[in-house]
Scaffold this motif. Structure first.
Motif, PDB file in Angstrom:
ATOM      1  N   LEU A  65       0.827  -1.239   0.058  1.00 27.58           N
ATOM      2  CA  LEU A  65       0.024   0.083  -0.041  1.00 27.58           C
ATOM      3  C   LEU A  65       1.177   1.151  -0.134  1.00 27.58           C
ATOM      4  CD1 LEU A  65      -2.757  -0.980   2.504  1.00 27.58           C
ATOM      5  CD2 LEU A  65      -2.686  -1.205   0.024  1.00 27.58           C
ATOM      6  N   GLY A  66       2.162   1.084   0.484  1.00 26.93           N
ATOM      7  CA  GLY A  66       2.866   2.432   0.570  1.00 26.93           C
ATOM      8  C   GLY A  66       3.505   3.009  -0.551  1.00 26.93           C
ATOM      9  N   ASP A  67       4.175   3.938  -0.860  1.00 28.36           N
ATOM     10  CA  ASP A  67       4.727   4.702  -1.841  1.00 28.36           C
ATOM     11  C   ASP A  67       5.751   5.606  -1.403  1.00 28.36           C
ATOM     12  OD1 ASP A  67       3.542   7.487  -1.477  1.00 28.36           O
ATOM     13  OD2 ASP A  67       1.665   6.441  -1.965  1.00 28.36           O
ATOM     14  N   ALA A  68       6.398   6.150  -2.296  1.00 24.97           N
ATOM     15  CA  ALA A  68       7.641   7.288  -1.920  1.00 24.97           C
ATOM     16  C   ALA A  68       7.293   8.383  -1.342  1.00 24.97           C
ATOM     17  CB  ALA A  68       8.665   7.213  -3.145  1.00 24.97           C
ATOM     18  N   ASP A  69       6.168   8.923  -1.439  1.00 22.65           N
ATOM     19  CA  ASP A  69       5.573  10.095  -1.194  1.00 22.65           C
ATOM     20  C   ASP A  69       4.629   9.967   0.145  1.00 22.65           C
ATOM     21  OD1 ASP A  69       6.730  11.312  -3.359  1.00 22.65           O
ATOM     22  OD2 ASP A  69       5.192  10.636  -4.741  1.00 22.65           O
ATOM     23  N   SER A  70       3.490  10.196  -0.040  1.00 22.56           N
ATOM     24  CA  SER A  70       2.625  10.439   1.146  1.00 22.56           C
ATOM     25  C   SER A  70       2.552   9.101   1.796  1.00 22.56           C
ATOM     26  CB  SER A  70       1.078  10.758   0.938  1.00 22.56           C
ATOM     27  OG  SER A  70       0.623   9.758  -0.060  1.00 22.56           O
ATOM     28  N   GLY A  71       2.673   7.940   1.172  1.00 23.37           N
ATOM     29  CA  GLY A  71       2.926   6.511   1.966  1.00 23.37           C
ATOM     30  C   GLY A  71       4.261   6.158   2.367  1.00 23.37           C
ATOM     31  N   LEU A  72       5.306   7.051   2.473  1.00 30.94           N
ATOM     32  CA  LEU A  72       6.408   6.652   2.899  1.00 30.94           C
ATOM     33  C   LEU A  72       6.338   6.110   4.356  1.00 30.94           C
ATOM     34  CD1 LEU A  72       9.655   6.518   2.474  1.00 30.94           C
ATOM     35  CD2 LEU A  72       9.879   8.837   3.154  1.00 30.94           C
ATOM     36  N   TRP A  73       5.583   6.518   5.035  1.00 33.29           N
ATOM     37  CA  TRP A  73       5.429   5.937   6.495  1.00 33.29           C
ATOM     38  C   TRP A  73       5.265   4.602   6.444  1.00 33.29           C
ATOM     39  CZ3 TRP A  73       1.114   3.931   8.649  1.00 33.29           C
ATOM     40  CH2 TRP A  73      -0.308   4.275   7.974  1.00 33.29           C
ATOM     41  N   MET A  74       4.414   4.096   5.584  1.00 37.00           N
ATOM     42  CA  MET A  74       4.011   2.670   5.624  1.00 37.00           C
ATOM     43  C   MET A  74       4.978   1.997   4.964  1.00 37.00           C
ATOM     44  SD  MET A  74       0.363   2.635   3.343  1.00 37.00           S
ATOM     45  CE  MET A  74      -0.958   3.629   3.957  1.00 37.00           C
ATOM     46  N   LEU A  75       6.296   2.372   4.299  1.00 34.24           N
ATOM     47  CA  LEU A  75       7.289   1.744   4.031  1.00 34.24           C
ATOM     48  C   LEU A  75       8.329   1.684   5.027  1.00 34.24           C
ATOM     49  CD1 LEU A  75       8.061   2.945   0.343  1.00 34.24           C
ATOM     50  CD2 LEU A  75       6.614   1.233   0.950  1.00 34.24           C
ATOM     51  N   MET A  76       8.288   2.756   5.686  1.00 35.20           N
ATOM     52  CA  MET A  76       9.398   2.559   7.041  1.00 35.20           C
ATOM     53  C   MET A  76       8.643   1.705   8.046  1.00 35.20           C
ATOM     54  SD  MET A  76      11.726   4.486   5.829  1.00 35.20           S
ATOM     55  CE  MET A  76      12.453   4.384   7.171  1.00 35.20           C
ATOM     56  N   GLY A  77       7.339   1.812   8.119  1.00 39.52           N
ATOM     57  CA  GLY A  77       6.675   0.751   9.344  1.00 39.52           C
ATOM     58  C   GLY A  77       7.131  -0.653   8.818  1.00 39.52           C
ATOM     59  N   GLY A  78       7.083  -0.819   7.567  1.00 38.00           N
ATOM     60  CA  GLY A  78       7.404  -2.403   7.044  1.00 38.00           C
ATOM     61  C   GLY A  78       8.590  -2.558   7.232  1.00 38.00           C
ATOM     62  N   ILE A  79       9.651  -1.708   7.038  1.00 33.57           N
ATOM     63  CA  ILE A  79      11.094  -1.876   7.461  1.00 33.57           C
ATOM     64  C   ILE A  79      11.198  -1.982   8.987  1.00 33.57           C
ATOM     65  CG2 ILE A  79      13.293  -0.701   7.367  1.00 33.57           C
ATOM     66  CD1 ILE A  79      12.481   0.464   4.673  1.00 33.57           C
ATOM     67  N   LEU A  80      10.847  -1.236   9.703  1.00 31.08           N
ATOM     68  CA  LEU A  80      10.875  -1.185  11.255  1.00 31.08           C
ATOM     69  C   LEU A  80      10.247  -2.528  11.893  1.00 31.08           C
ATOM     70  CD1 LEU A  80      10.089   2.621  11.860  1.00 31.08           C
ATOM     71  CD2 LEU A  80      12.580   1.409  12.223  1.00 31.08           C
ATOM     72  N   LEU A  81       9.683  -3.140  11.179  1.00 27.98           N
ATOM     73  CA  LEU A  81       8.782  -4.611  11.630  1.00 27.98           C
ATOM     74  C   LEU A  81       9.905  -5.623  11.465  1.00 27.98           C
ATOM     75  CD1 LEU A  81       5.273  -4.437  10.465  1.00 27.98           C
ATOM     76  CD2 LEU A  81       5.877  -4.567  12.657  1.00 27.98           C
ATOM     77  N   HIS A  82      11.003  -5.488  10.912  1.00 23.03           N
ATOM     78  CA  HIS A  82      11.926  -6.368  10.881  1.00 23.03           C
ATOM     79  C   HIS A  82      12.458  -7.113  12.211  1.00 23.03           C
ATOM     80  CE1 HIS A  82      14.942  -8.755   8.779  1.00 23.03           C
ATOM     81  NE2 HIS A  82      15.800  -8.333   9.730  1.00 23.03           N
ATOM     82  N   GLY A  83      12.535  -6.163  13.209  1.00 27.47           N
ATOM     83  CA  GLY A  83      12.926  -6.719  14.631  1.00 27.47           C
ATOM     84  C   GLY A  83      11.787  -7.801  14.970  1.00 27.47           C
ATOM     85  N   VAL A  84      10.665  -7.383  14.792  1.00 26.56           N
ATOM     86  CA  VAL A  84       9.712  -8.377  15.480  1.00 26.56           C
ATOM     87  C   VAL A  84       9.784  -9.693  14.608  1.00 26.56           C
ATOM     88  CG1 VAL A  84       7.254  -8.535  15.869  1.00 26.56           C
ATOM     89  CG2 VAL A  84       8.092  -6.395  16.023  1.00 26.56           C
ATOM     90  N   CYS A  85       9.455  -9.172  12.976  1.00 31.46           N
ATOM     91  CA  CYS A  85       9.785 -10.729  12.315  1.00 31.46           C
ATOM     92  C   CYS A  85      10.781 -11.525  12.374  1.00 31.46           C
ATOM     93  CB  CYS A  85       9.584  -9.921  10.815  1.00 31.46           C
ATOM     94  SG  CYS A  85       8.240  -8.921  10.220  1.00 31.46           S
ATOM     95  N   TYR A  86      11.858 -11.014  12.659  1.00 24.50           N
ATOM     96  CA  TYR A  86      13.091 -11.784  12.747  1.00 24.50           C
ATOM     97  C   TYR A  86      13.348 -12.500  14.150  1.00 24.50           C
ATOM     98  CZ  TYR A  86      17.679 -13.760  11.987  1.00 24.50           C
ATOM     99  OH  TYR A  86      18.777 -14.556  11.975  1.00 24.50           O
ATOM    100  N   ASP A  87      13.238 -11.358  15.149  1.00 30.34           N
ATOM    101  CA  ASP A  87      13.638 -11.773  16.434  1.00 30.34           C
ATOM    102  C   ASP A  87      12.585 -12.800  17.029  1.00 30.34           C
ATOM    103  OD1 ASP A  87      15.951 -10.534  16.310  1.00 30.34           O
ATOM    104  OD2 ASP A  87      15.214  -8.730  17.234  1.00 30.34           O
ATOM    105  N   PHE A  88      11.528 -12.401  17.077  1.00 24.41           N
ATOM    106  CA  PHE A  88      10.148 -12.980  17.608  1.00 24.41           C
ATOM    107  C   PHE A  88      10.070 -14.316  16.873  1.00 24.41           C
ATOM    108  CE2 PHE A  88       7.787  -9.955  20.349  1.00 24.41           C
ATOM    109  CZ  PHE A  88       8.809  -9.310  20.542  1.00 24.41           C
ATOM    110  N   PHE A  89      10.448 -14.617  15.623  1.00 22.84           N
ATOM    111  CA  PHE A  89      10.267 -15.953  15.359  1.00 22.84           C
ATOM    112  C   PHE A  89      11.402 -16.928  15.448  1.00 22.84           C
ATOM    113  CE2 PHE A  89       9.755 -19.486  12.426  1.00 22.84           C
ATOM    114  CZ  PHE A  89       8.464 -19.885  12.417  1.00 22.84           C
ATOM    115  N   PHE A  90      12.512 -16.095  14.616  1.00 26.56           N
ATOM    116  CA  PHE A  90      13.774 -16.914  14.437  1.00 26.56           C
ATOM    117  C   PHE A  90      14.481 -17.335  15.826  1.00 26.56           C
ATOM    118  CE2 PHE A  90      12.964 -16.097  10.177  1.00 26.56           C
ATOM    119  CZ  PHE A  90      12.882 -17.351   9.395  1.00 26.56           C
ATOM    120  N   VAL A  91      14.743 -16.059  16.679  1.00 26.16           N
ATOM    121  CA  VAL A  91      15.415 -16.391  17.866  1.00 26.16           C
ATOM    122  C   VAL A  91      14.678 -17.242  18.849  1.00 26.16           C
ATOM    123  CG1 VAL A  91      16.541 -14.917  19.671  1.00 26.16           C
ATOM    124  CG2 VAL A  91      16.774 -14.251  17.223  1.00 26.16           C
TER     125      VAL A  91
END
Length: 408
Positions: free
Chosen positions: A297-323
């Protein structure tokens, strides 16, 4: 462990993951823009990680680590890696580039075990000391991403001038330094002198197949393989995606995912012991689905916050599952299968699971490529989002609540 040893091991981790992060994040973008590689070629390039993960136990467990000191093997691999990286820097087309990458990853993947082995050999209490050393690896990965964006190699202007090729030269230089530095690290005797008779089945983790007799662990094991399919979409497509839609300093922004990883690593023990394994894994799989919906749903303009949110979820995605999965595997294995179990889960996820994932990501990306050379990224990202939901439903349906680990 004294300060000098801690510093030397921390620097080793920093350089090890700086070397990896210097090229891995932007490889998809580089191959597409500099070598005109197809999506199928890019997926094949990323699959070399899985080939390396599958072959790594043979390189370290069967040959090298049985007869030579770990720090010397590490040094030789990085010195050879420096030459291979320089050859990739010089490559002008994918067919010339790929053989060097394949050999490099077969050699590099074992180094992830070697740096751990060198560290553990110097520690009296790894449970308390290792995380302080290992976190510098994540900082090294972050530093590489920030540096690439600071040099503007991943900017539209830098891509037009072919500057992203410099990542391979930078990696070659740091790998050379790492190879020389490794020779000065504390001595780590071969395992044959420390662990007795070698068995290939133990090195490959096959002894731990006995754990699959437990229904809950089998469900977790299958889920781990399946969740690596959407994981591969992120590693393979995130950089080309952000670059194609015009996000500035995309590599530096992606490094925030590793910052998130550090923060959620600290939060994981609290969450894990408060809510238990099943809820921790469910949150991780929900995060996978959410991140890909945000990307869609995100884009490089008004939807940049969505992209950043997806990137910042990496810690939950990786740590909470794999670790948390590694913790679960360790506690479930018992003393008999502790080493074998970690080898088995690594072989299954980074080997089998991500091999399937990289292939699928290449096929899906190629399917949604239009004649103008642009991708339908919304449709592409909804595929791993859907896979994540299906894995979540499978896990919730069949994994039964079990006794949680002690807080001690």
């Amino acid at each position: 462990m004294n300060f000098s040893t801690k510093f030397r091991l921390s620097l080793m981790m920093f350089m090890e993951f700086f070397v990896w992060g210097s090229w891995y994040v932007t490889m998809g973008t580089f191959l597409g823009t500099n070598l005109a590689a197809s999506d199928g070629d890019i997926s094949l390039a990323f699959a070399t990680q899985s080939f390396g993960a599958i072959i790594a136990p043979f390189v370290v467990g069967l040959i090298a680590d049985r007869y030579f000191q770990a720090q010397r093997i590490l040094g030789v691999i990085h010195l050879v890696g420096a030459w291979l990286m320089y050859r990739m820097y010089e490559s002008g087309e994918f067919s010339e580039f790929f053989p060097f990458l394949l050999v490099y990853m077969i050699l590099f993947m074992p180094t992830l075990a070697l740096v751990n082995s060198i560290s553990f050999n110097q520690m009296t209490n790894p449970a308390k000391e290792f995380s302080i050393v290992r976190v510098w690896g994540t900082i090294g990965w972050i530093a590489a991403g920030i540096l690439i964006s600071a040099f503007s190699w991943d900017s539209p202007e830098g891509l037009a001038e072919g500057l992203l090729r410099n990542t391979w030269l930078m990696t070659s230089i740091v790998s050379l330094a790492m190879g020389l530095y490794s020779m000065t690290l504390p001595e780590t005797p071969p395992k044959s002198k420390r662990e007795g008779e070698f068995r290939l089945s133990r090195a490959l983790g096959l002894d731990a197949l006995a754990m699959l007799k437990d229904r809950n662990y089998t469900i977790f094991f299958i889920s781990s393989i399946l969740i690596c399919i959407p994981l591969a979409f992120y590693y393979q497509n995130a950089s080309p995606f952000l670059t194609e839609i015009g996000v500035k300093n995309s590599t530096g922004k992606m490094a925030l995912g590793q910052v998130s990883e550090v923060l959620f690593m600290l939060a994981l023990p609290i969450f894990f012991y408060r809510f238990g394994l099943k809820k921790t894994l469910i949150v991780a799989m929900l995060a996978w689905a959410s991140r890909y919906v945000l990307f869609a749903l995100g884009d490089a303009d008004s939807g940049l916050w969505m992209l950043m949110g997806g990137i910042l979820l990496h810690g939950v995605c990786y740590d909470f599952f794999f670790v948390s999965g590694q913790i679960y595997t360790d506690s479930h294995a018992g003393q008999e299968f502790k080493s074998s179990a970690q080898g088995l889960i690594t072989l299954a996820t980074y080997g089998l699971g991500m091999l399937i994932g990289f292939w699928a990501a290449g096929q899906i990306s190629d399917y949604y490529l239009n004649p103008a050379g642009l991708h339908d990224w919304k449709s592409i990202w909804l595929v791993p989002a859907g896979i994540s939901v299906l894995v979540l439903l499978f896990f919730i349906s069949f994994f039964k609540r079990e006794k949680e680990p002690s807080h001690q």
